[in-house]
Design a protein around this motif. Structure first.
Motif, PDB file in Angstrom:
ATOM      1  N   CYS A  33       0.831  -1.220   0.000  1.00  0.00           N
ATOM      2  CA  CYS A  33       0.000   0.000   0.000  1.00  0.00           C
ATOM      3  C   CYS A  33       0.858   1.260   0.000  1.00  0.00           C
ATOM      4  CB  CYS A  33      -0.958  -0.021   1.192  1.00  0.00           C
ATOM      5  SG  CYS A  33      -2.245  -1.265   0.975  1.00  0.00           S
ATOM      6  N   VAL A  34       2.013   1.199   0.648  1.00  0.00           N
ATOM      7  CA  VAL A  34       2.958   2.323   0.579  1.00  0.00           C
ATOM      8  C   VAL A  34       3.452   2.471  -0.857  1.00  0.00           C
ATOM      9  CG1 VAL A  34       5.254   3.127   1.273  1.00  0.00           C
ATOM     10  CG2 VAL A  34       3.673   2.189   2.995  1.00  0.00           C
ATOM     11  N   LYS A  35       3.871   1.357  -1.440  1.00  0.00           N
ATOM     12  CA  LYS A  35       4.432   1.381  -2.796  1.00  0.00           C
ATOM     13  C   LYS A  35       3.438   1.977  -3.800  1.00  0.00           C
ATOM     14  CE  LYS A  35       6.005  -1.872  -6.360  1.00  0.00           C
ATOM     15  NZ  LYS A  35       6.030  -3.316  -6.678  1.00  0.00           N
ATOM     16  N   HIS A  36       2.171   1.578  -3.669  1.00  0.00           N
ATOM     17  CA  HIS A  36       1.178   2.008  -4.659  1.00  0.00           C
ATOM     18  C   HIS A  36       0.299   3.152  -4.141  1.00  0.00           C
ATOM     19  CE1 HIS A  36       2.071  -1.136  -7.576  1.00  0.00           C
ATOM     20  NE2 HIS A  36       2.201  -1.970  -6.548  1.00  0.00           N
ATOM     21  N   ASP A  37       0.693   3.736  -3.014  1.00  0.00           N
ATOM     22  CA  ASP A  37      -0.036   4.884  -2.436  1.00  0.00           C
ATOM     23  C   ASP A  37      -1.531   4.578  -2.233  1.00  0.00           C
ATOM     24  OD1 ASP A  37      -0.505   7.367  -1.360  1.00  0.00           O
ATOM     25  OD2 ASP A  37      -0.592   8.397  -3.304  1.00  0.00           O
ATOM     26  N   VAL A  38      -1.784   3.526  -1.485  1.00  0.00           N
ATOM     27  CA  VAL A  38      -3.164   3.119  -1.178  1.00  0.00           C
ATOM     28  C   VAL A  38      -3.455   3.414   0.301  1.00  0.00           C
ATOM     29  CG1 VAL A  38      -4.703   1.102  -0.943  1.00  0.00           C
ATOM     30  CG2 VAL A  38      -3.232   1.349  -2.971  1.00  0.00           C
ATOM     31  N   ILE A  39      -4.620   3.964   0.578  1.00  0.00           N
ATOM     32  CA  ILE A  39      -5.091   4.175   1.953  1.00  0.00           C
ATOM     33  C   ILE A  39      -5.781   2.895   2.423  1.00  0.00           C
ATOM     34  CG2 ILE A  39      -6.654   5.539   3.434  1.00  0.00           C
ATOM     35  CD1 ILE A  39      -4.254   7.142   2.317  1.00  0.00           C
ATOM     36  N   ILE A  40      -5.471   2.474   3.641  1.00  0.00           N
ATOM     37  CA  ILE A  40      -6.071   1.252   4.194  1.00  0.00           C
ATOM     38  C   ILE A  40      -7.157   1.634   5.191  1.00  0.00           C
ATOM     39  CG2 ILE A  40      -5.655  -0.835   5.575  1.00  0.00           C
ATOM     40  CD1 ILE A  40      -2.680  -0.622   4.681  1.00  0.00           C
ATOM     41  N   CYS A  41      -8.401   1.219   4.917  1.00  0.00           N
ATOM     42  CA  CYS A  41      -9.443   1.382   5.925  1.00  0.00           C
ATOM     43  C   CYS A  41      -9.592   0.052   6.642  1.00  0.00           C
ATOM     44  CB  CYS A  41     -10.762   1.822   5.307  1.00  0.00           C
ATOM     45  SG  CYS A  41     -12.013   2.046   6.576  1.00  0.00           S
ATOM     46  N   GLU A  42      -9.180   0.029   7.884  1.00  0.00           N
ATOM     47  CA  GLU A  42      -9.146  -1.184   8.703  1.00  0.00           C
ATOM     48  C   GLU A  42     -10.399  -1.153   9.595  1.00  0.00           C
ATOM     49  OE1 GLU A  42      -5.737  -3.026  11.164  1.00  0.00           O
ATOM     50  OE2 GLU A  42      -5.799  -0.998  11.945  1.00  0.00           O
ATOM     51  N   ASP A  43     -11.394  -1.932   9.195  1.00  0.00           N
ATOM     52  CA  ASP A  43     -12.684  -1.968   9.915  1.00  0.00           C
ATOM     53  C   ASP A  43     -12.613  -3.131  10.892  1.00  0.00           C
ATOM     54  OD1 ASP A  43     -15.318  -1.794  10.698  1.00  0.00           O
ATOM     55  OD2 ASP A  43     -16.160  -2.473   8.797  1.00  0.00           O
ATOM     56  N   GLU A  44     -12.606  -2.832  12.193  1.00  0.00           N
ATOM     57  CA  GLU A  44     -12.268  -3.882  13.159  1.00  0.00           C
ATOM     58  C   GLU A  44     -13.296  -4.046  14.280  1.00  0.00           C
ATOM     59  OE1 GLU A  44      -9.510  -6.051  12.723  1.00  0.00           O
ATOM     60  OE2 GLU A  44      -7.786  -4.850  13.424  1.00  0.00           O
ATOM     61  N   PRO A  45     -14.517  -4.423  13.936  1.00  0.00           N
ATOM     62  CA  PRO A  45     -15.500  -4.622  15.004  1.00  0.00           C
ATOM     63  C   PRO A  45     -15.161  -5.793  15.921  1.00  0.00           C
ATOM     64  CG  PRO A  45     -16.396  -5.305  12.877  1.00  0.00           C
ATOM     65  CD  PRO A  45     -15.103  -4.605  12.598  1.00  0.00           C
ATOM     66  N   TYR A  46     -14.397  -6.775  15.396  1.00  0.00           N
ATOM     67  CA  TYR A  46     -14.189  -8.021  16.151  1.00  0.00           C
ATOM     68  C   TYR A  46     -12.812  -8.105  16.798  1.00  0.00           C
ATOM     69  CZ  TYR A  46     -17.854  -8.903  12.729  1.00  0.00           C
ATOM     70  OH  TYR A  46     -18.959  -8.785  11.945  1.00  0.00           O
ATOM     71  N   TYR A  47     -12.086  -6.979  16.814  1.00  0.00           N
ATOM     72  CA  TYR A  47     -10.689  -7.033  17.218  1.00  0.00           C
ATOM     73  C   TYR A  47     -10.491  -7.652  18.601  1.00  0.00           C
ATOM     74  CZ  TYR A  47      -5.867  -5.712  18.033  1.00  0.00           C
ATOM     75  OH  TYR A  47      -4.528  -5.747  18.307  1.00  0.00           O
ATOM     76  N   PHE A  48     -11.401  -7.342  19.516  1.00  0.00           N
ATOM     77  CA  PHE A  48     -11.204  -7.834  20.884  1.00  0.00           C
ATOM     78  C   PHE A  48     -11.801  -9.225  21.106  1.00  0.00           C
ATOM     79  CE2 PHE A  48     -10.613  -3.278  21.198  1.00  0.00           C
ATOM     80  CZ  PHE A  48      -9.371  -3.262  21.813  1.00  0.00           C
ATOM     81  N   LEU A  49     -12.382  -9.790  20.043  1.00  0.00           N
ATOM     82  CA  LEU A  49     -12.904 -11.157  20.131  1.00  0.00           C
ATOM     83  C   LEU A  49     -11.899 -12.102  19.471  1.00  0.00           C
ATOM     84  CD1 LEU A  49     -16.597 -10.427  18.973  1.00  0.00           C
ATOM     85  CD2 LEU A  49     -15.535  -9.977  21.201  1.00  0.00           C
ATOM     86  N   GLN A  50     -10.743 -12.273  20.108  1.00  0.00           N
ATOM     87  CA  GLN A  50      -9.712 -13.170  19.574  1.00  0.00           C
ATOM     88  C   GLN A  50      -9.638 -14.419  20.454  1.00  0.00           C
ATOM     89  OE1 GLN A  50      -5.976 -11.290  18.447  1.00  0.00           O
ATOM     90  NE2 GLN A  50      -6.987  -9.342  18.021  1.00  0.00           N
ATOM     91  N   PHE A  51      -9.369 -15.569  19.802  1.00  0.00           N
ATOM     92  CA  PHE A  51      -9.424 -16.854  20.517  1.00  0.00           C
ATOM     93  C   PHE A  51      -8.122 -17.624  20.337  1.00  0.00           C
ATOM     94  CE2 PHE A  51     -13.368 -16.648  17.695  1.00  0.00           C
ATOM     95  CZ  PHE A  51     -13.972 -15.656  18.454  1.00  0.00           C
ATOM     96  N   PRO A  52      -7.877 -18.566  21.247  1.00  0.00           N
ATOM     97  CA  PRO A  52      -6.778 -19.491  20.981  1.00  0.00           C
ATOM     98  C   PRO A  52      -7.153 -20.414  19.817  1.00  0.00           C
ATOM     99  CG  PRO A  52      -7.940 -20.070  23.020  1.00  0.00           C
ATOM    100  CD  PRO A  52      -8.565 -18.820  22.514  1.00  0.00           C
ATOM    101  N   ARG A  53      -6.155 -21.091  19.269  1.00  0.00           N
ATOM    102  CA  ARG A  53      -6.352 -22.046  18.179  1.00  0.00           C
ATOM    103  C   ARG A  53      -7.394 -23.097  18.614  1.00  0.00           C
ATOM    104  NH1 ARG A  53      -3.200 -26.431  17.179  1.00  0.00           N
ATOM    105  NH2 ARG A  53      -3.543 -27.237  15.076  1.00  0.00           N
TER     106      ARG A  53
END
Lengths: 519, 519
Positions: A237-257
């Motif tokens: 994204c840096v190389k091609h000048d792209v903006i990243i929209c990181e939509d993270e509603p579930y970020y705090f719902l992480q689990f072990p394998r």
């Protein structure tokens, strides 16, 4: 500790209409209203004596209340938080006379400041001058990002299975440039390929400059992107000048394998000893890698405190934040004063950082349990065997058929975050699909999936068909399905264990019927 | 009672992007979720056990609590309204487990239905199939109306002094077609003239098809449009196929005609005997005249229950309502669940129609008192004399000058609704304005107004300069001020009587200085 640098100039990503947006002339008025001794006959604020509310009281859970996932649950250690109409102590800001009044579109300064400190602690953004700006939930936030950056007929980079409600906003004005994904989400080589060969493949169309992604608990696939993958994507994204929209509603719902029941050790050890260990366990975000300010992070309280709060926030560079604030002034103005007052009182005044983190840890446990319910229940109805392809499992019949073989139905990767299991059905062995192909049906995969979905409904179990997540590539056309497969999304966030069990048994019967197999 | 007919087809007013908006594919899912016995593994709803809220309690005023306008006021007859997390009785809909969950973008069905019945009773819409759709406050509502109807570079019909925040939304994409106004708002002859001669005066530009107006308590002028005027404007809009967006935050803040203190009878009689009499006293709306469905009415609770609720509703034809719902799904989704639950509990469960009307009657009294404060205080600092032009008053010095004449400063019409007094300053007798004209300054009026405004600020009284309300006519250009006059807006909604008095005295001193006069 290295010194962080400010965001680079990325203002060329802002679209024409947004460039032309002027600050509210009332800003000059607000400035003078703060002058000591000033009498303002300027502002059209209704006097708080005309608000028919005198005080607010909400009974809230203790931060370590976990309850039984999926059961009605009343915390035994609840507290009542209160917001008075007028200050009880000097300079008290969280009062109904303020929360229910017009305000600056930035909303609650205390809540914003709390979320800034929280983001700094948990995400550690990679540049210095990032800002936090409240929005009215991530659907609102995403619509403002598209309105900030995109011109009509532009392309937006999306995962090849993309969140349907996010694309519903831009579908009438823009087109999708889909990028292939696997169990870790976006595949860097494919993103590079799409961008590198853009001009050849889309002559006359501007190369996309906005990537929409759900890196953790991707909707619908449940994929979670690791740090190395994120670094590769960010560099492209840096190389091609792209903006990243990181939509993270579930970020705090992480689990072990996920571990199959017969391989599982019991009792399972506690996951974390401390809040710091919890924070350390979370997969790093794009924001943490972002040394240029090209990530717009969408945070929401929807999955952590309830969707009806309609409250969340942007984390982004100051130039984007200022333009998003201008857009907020003329659309939503602010999130609801009730939502802001209650969330502020709960997490800023009552819980604090430690309490909020403990609440999030508890949520992680709830969703781990639910993910395990679903995967365990799948293993009761089907045999689950490893495909050897990362964590991927293949669901086969428990019994052998007449040919002595067990029937393969679908593959899936047990998710490490989020709310969803996404199953990939292999259709080549079903007679119904073969019949469609023999008849020369061009759209055989979607036709088969529709038929299968209707059979599920007859059996009274509802899934979401994968074609709901097929990107719109222009003129109402969507990406065609891959040959010989169909996808369905199963959510493990809502139903009780008993309902989930019954639902998966019903689903099993439909599989058996279509594959002409025993289970 | 005549039988009302449905709205005519006005779908050609919908812009291209909105025409292309597709319903959420999840609608099909929602339909099946209602099937009895269905097990849904489809929806991504967090289980309400993950909402850390157990019950909500708000202490609210009795509907006839009036308080002392502008004083901190605690009602002596307050009640606590409560919303439980889970139903206490069967089929209870207003619970936190529902209010804080994702919902259909239509929001609370009970609140919508209540406002439908209320609108029917109070406004009596002129066609049969009108609908009510909740929005997140009228700023949100208006942004959705523009996004529904307007294409880039189109013109929007506006009052020649137009609400600044409303135009801030469309200014980067559209242009204003200003229509002249007087003490009753839009002047029909000028609207007819603008539309009739559009093609001659704007060759190549599409004739405007959207009128934005604040008919009651117009912002900034305070004008109120009577029934006859509304009929004329409506007929012109029918003739030229124009949609009327009637933005009415101040509709329930209507007052009797202002009477100067020395002409006033004391004690003043009660204004209304019954709720019916109150409803009958309100000036009819465009909606009530609307036999075709070409009025989009923006209602808000901002001025009646507090701006921080960020809650209001559209009243419009079903085709527009369906498209506005599609836009709501992909932007705000719904208004805050807290706002909806509290407002529903207060006005639907607790107050009912009669209580809500009594509350509105009380507000009318509060703002009548405040309007009288401001006009009475103006009459203490200045002499107010009738100009013979409707209700218009001229403010002159109390004492005669050296020439034996009293100095004329400004004219205004005491408002019959809303929150504002708009004063028109006649500059030709001020030496400072004459000096600017002599110097050949083209923008003399705005320069003078800026200077005067800064002098007011030095004297510590803040007004809003009239040029804030000058329409944008394209390329960042605004309508030029009329020769020899300047406008300022005074709000009577917020400051206490003592502050208002001090503010007007300070303003008087600045007038005396600029007009080189005694007061």
């Amino acid at each position: 500790m290295s010194t962080l640098t400010p965001a680079i100039d990325l203002s060329h990503h802002i679209n024409q209409a947004t460039q032309l947006r002027v600050p509210s002339p009332l800003k000059a008025i607000f400035k003078h209203m703060k002058t000591p001794g000033m009498i303002s006959l300027a502002s059209g604020l209704p006097h708080p004596s005309t608000f028919p509310f005198e005080s607010l009281h909400v009974k809230v859970c203790a931060p370590d209340a976990k309850g039984i996932p999926g059961e009605k649950y009343t915390s035994t250690s609840s507290t009542t938080i209160s917001v008075p109409k007028y200050p009880c102590v000097e300079n008290e800001q969280n009062t109904l006379s303020i929360a229910l009044q017009y305000s600056d579109a930035t909303g609650s300064a205390r809540l914003t400041s709390f979320m800034y400190d929280f983001t700094k602690r948990v995400m550690k953004p990679g540049y210095s001058d990032w800002q936090v700006l409240l929005h009215s939930g991530s659907t609102d936030g995403w619509s403002k990002v598209v309105s900030l950056m995109c011109e009509k007929d532009e392309y937006i980079l999306v995962e090849e299975h993309t969140f349907s409600s996010a694309q519903a906003f831009w579908a009438p004005i823009c087109k999708a440039a889909p990028v292939a994904i696997d169990h870790e989400g976006l595949i860097p080589e494919d993103l590079e390929d799409v961008l590198e060969h853009w001009d050849e493949k889309h002559p006359g169309s501007k190369r996309p400059h906005l990537l929409y992604t759900v890196p953790v608990g991707q909707n619908p696939t449940g994929a979670t992107m690791g740090l190395e993958r994120k670094k590769q994507i960010y560099d492209i994204c840096v190389k091609h000048d792209v903006i990243i929209c990181e939509d993270e509603p579930y970020y705090f719902l992480q689990f072990p394998r996920y571990v199959l029941p017969f391989q599982r050790c019991l009792p399972q050890p506690a996951r974390y000893i401390s809040e710091e260990e919890f924070v350390g366990s979370l997969v790093p975000t794009f924001l943490s890698l972002d040394y240029q300010g090209r990530v717009i992070r969408l945070e929401t309280f929807s999955k952590t405190l309830g969707p009806g709060n309609r409250l969340g926030y942007f984390v982004c560079n100051p130039v984007f934040a200022e333009r998003l604030l201008r857009a907020t002034e003329v659309t939503t103005q602010t999130a609801s004063g009730w939502s802001q007052a209650i969330v502020e009182q709960l997490i800023v005044s009552h819980w604090g950082h430690e309490g909020f983190l403990r609440w999030l840890m508890g949520l992680g446990d709830v969703y781990t349990t639910r993910r395990d319910w679903m995967c365990d229940l799948l293993s009761e109805t089907f045999d689950l065997v490893s495909t050897g392809n990362s964590d991927e499992l293949l669901a086969i019949s428990k019994d052998s058929g007449k040919d002595g073989q067990k029937t393969p139905f679908f593959t899936f990767s047990p998710p490490r975050s989020g709310m969803f299991v996404y199953i990939k059905l292999h259709l080549e062995h079903t007679s119904s699909f073969k019949a469609l192909k023999t008849e020369g049906e061009e759209d055989a995969e979607n036709m088969w999936a529709q038929m299968f979905w209707e059979s599920l409904i007859e059996e009274k179990v509802l899934l979401v068909p994968g074609d709901y997540y097929a990107p719109y590539i222009g003129r109402g056309q969507r990406v065609k399905p891959k040959p010989g497969v169909a996808f369905f999304r199963l959510a493990f966030c809502y139903e009780s264990k008993e309902e989930m069990k019954l639902g998966i048994q019903r689903m099993g019967r439909v599989f058996a019927k279509y594959w002409d197999s025993e289970l």
